[in-house]
Design an enzyme around this catalytic site. Structure first.
Site, PDB file in Angstrom:
ATOM      1  N   GLY A 115       2.884  16.168   7.832  1.00  0.00           N
ATOM      2  CA  GLY A 115       2.436  17.153   8.523  1.00  0.00           C
ATOM      3  C   GLY A 115       1.285  17.750   8.587  1.00  0.00           C
ATOM      4  O   GLY A 115       0.334  17.829   7.543  1.00  0.00           O
ATOM      5  N   ASP A 122       3.254  -0.856   5.738  1.00  0.00           N
ATOM      6  CA  ASP A 122       3.529  -1.360   6.629  1.00  0.00           C
ATOM      7  C   ASP A 122       2.312  -2.538   7.175  1.00  0.00           C
ATOM      8  O   ASP A 122       2.695  -3.511   8.237  1.00  0.00           O
ATOM      9  CB  ASP A 122       3.985  -0.796   7.973  1.00  0.00           C
ATOM     10  CG  ASP A 122       5.302  -0.054   7.701  1.00  0.00           C
ATOM     11  OD1 ASP A 122       5.908  -0.383   6.638  1.00  0.00           O
ATOM     12  OD2 ASP A 122       5.915   0.706   8.596  1.00  0.00           O
TER      13      ASP A 122
END
Length: 433
Positions: A152, A207
């Protein structure tokens, strides 16, 4: 292949670097010249596009120490912030930055901001840690991050106010594409105020899906740990009547971990990734044939695969702006059990979701080397006055990239490329469209 203009690869600078490195540091430095660059493209077919206009050929800056510095090391304060999910190697990045800053440059101080961008907001975050050589000496052997992390954004104006108050001259941001978008907001606010604060990113994505770079740190460690999990699933499958080992791995939009762990393990029979949609019925029929023939099977599924098969749900997003995914692993387990029950066939499904365990492991030796060199590259770039950029790896070199590039899109596994073709050859699975 990405088509880029030469101007898109230019690295922003705070100003002219005027301090001679050897005179400032007091020792001889093997420096890289700014004109020492490498080709962005690797294949001759891509280079042919620029035959009529060689000046448009996209080139990459090489990472490394520069002959001249922008910042006076003895008057320079550095900050480090780590954001987003955990990833093997974050601590090694921190250690490399701290050691390079103190031992190579002799900077005044290095501060670690705690729990992501919240640490740059004094109203909600904890005070920063002052980092020295002793405090980071052995952290490369640990998983996680000694600074903590969070998702965030925070208000860019508040964060820049805090950087000014602390006298921070350089901020290193370790995080993924969402983190880098936040860093760009910071860079814009810094430029608006005409402050001399450099902002350098170290891209973090387990990833391996950051655009324009070939490898991200932690990926190799994740594949190695995933391979061990797959081996356990294989043993579980072979130890049960019609056993099926089902392993869900990371990969929201890209199947790099699932594909590479499949190849490394050599025991996977079905690999499902986001880039290769599949029809559930075809997959289940093939799984049935496998069970009848060999009496066990191993399935690896990336978390972002098969989202179109799950019941529609109202889209929600996490604090990083990522769409929350439905649980494809639990869905597949239920569908497999239901299918075999309808066929009056016994099937024993062992479902394993090791995502958090994989994210938190210590890095491999090779990942540690990679992180060490990334951290060094980041410090060298920042001390020369470069800003709003990241360090990365492409075409066998550590390089600089503008931060704006890596926030454009996420890299995906090419389903017509060699890696995916090798997965299909190794597993023997077919196209389930």
């Amino acid at each position: 292949m990405e088509i880029l203009a030469a101007a898109e690869l230019l690295i922003p600078k705070l100003g002219e670097a005027k301090l001679h490195t050897e005179q400032t540091l007091g020792h001889k430095v093997e420096s890289i010249r700014d004109e020492d660059k490498i080709l962005f493209h690797r294949h001759i077919a891509d280079l042919h596009r620029y035959s009529k206009d060689p000046d448009a050929l996209p080139l990459l800056e090489l990472a490394g120490p520069r002959h001249k510095l922008f910042f006076n090391p003895s008057q320079t304060r550095l900050g480090i912030v780590t954001c987003g999910g955990l990833c093997p190697g974050i601590n090694t990045i921190i250690r490399s930055i701290v050691f390079t800053a103190y031992q190579y440059y002799g900077v005044e101080a290095v501060y670690g901001f705690r729990y992501g961008y919240s640490g740059l907001n004094p109203k909600v975050g904890l005070p920063p840690l002052k980092l020295d050589l002793d405090s980071v000496d052995n952290i490369h052997a640990l998983g996680g991050t000694i600074l903590g992390s969070s998702r965030g954004p925070q208000d860019a104006k508040v964060m820049v106010d805090y950087l000014e108050k602390l006298g921070i001259n350089i901020l290193f941001v370790v995080g993924g594409d969402g983190t880098m978008r936040g860093a760009l907001d910071l860079a814009k606010e810094i430029a608006k105020r005409q402050l001399t604060i450099a902002l350098v990113g170290v891209p973090k994505t387990i990833d391996n899906d950051i655009a324009f770079i070939e490898r991200s740190f932690g990926f190799e460690s994740a594949v190695e740990e995933a391979t061990r999990i797959i081996a356990a699933a294989h043993m579980e499958a072979k130890g049960a009547v019609n056993g099926i080992g089902l392993v869900k791995l990371m990969g929201r939009e890209s199947g790099f971990i699932a594909a590479n762990a499949t190849l490394a393990s050599c025991v996977v029979n079905f690999c499902l990734i986001p880039e290769a949609p599949f029809k559930l019925e075809k997959f289940l029929q093939d799984l049935e044939r496998r069970i009848k023939k060999r009496h066990h099977a191993v399935i690896v599924v990336a978390e972002g695969a098969g989202q179109d098969l799950l019941p529609d749900s109202k889209s929600t997003f996490d604090k990083s702006g990522n769409k929350r995914l439905n649980d494809i692993g639990a869905f597949l387990k239920n569908e497999i059990v239901k299918y075999f029950t309808q066929k009056n066939l016994e099937a024993n499904v062992r479902y394993i979701d090791p995502s958090y365990a994989i994210r938190s492991v210590a890095p491999t030796g090779d990942d540690n080397v990679f992180c060490l060199m990334l951290g060094q590259s980041a410090v060298h770039a920042a001390m020369s006055g470069r800003t709003a950029m990241i360090v990365g790896y492409r075409n066998d070199h550590f390089i600089h990239l503008p931060m704006t590039l890596v926030t454009r899109f996420r890299k995906k596994l090419e389903i017509n490329g060699r890696t995916w073709k090798t997965v299909l050859d190794t597993t023997g699975q077919v196209d389930y469209k």
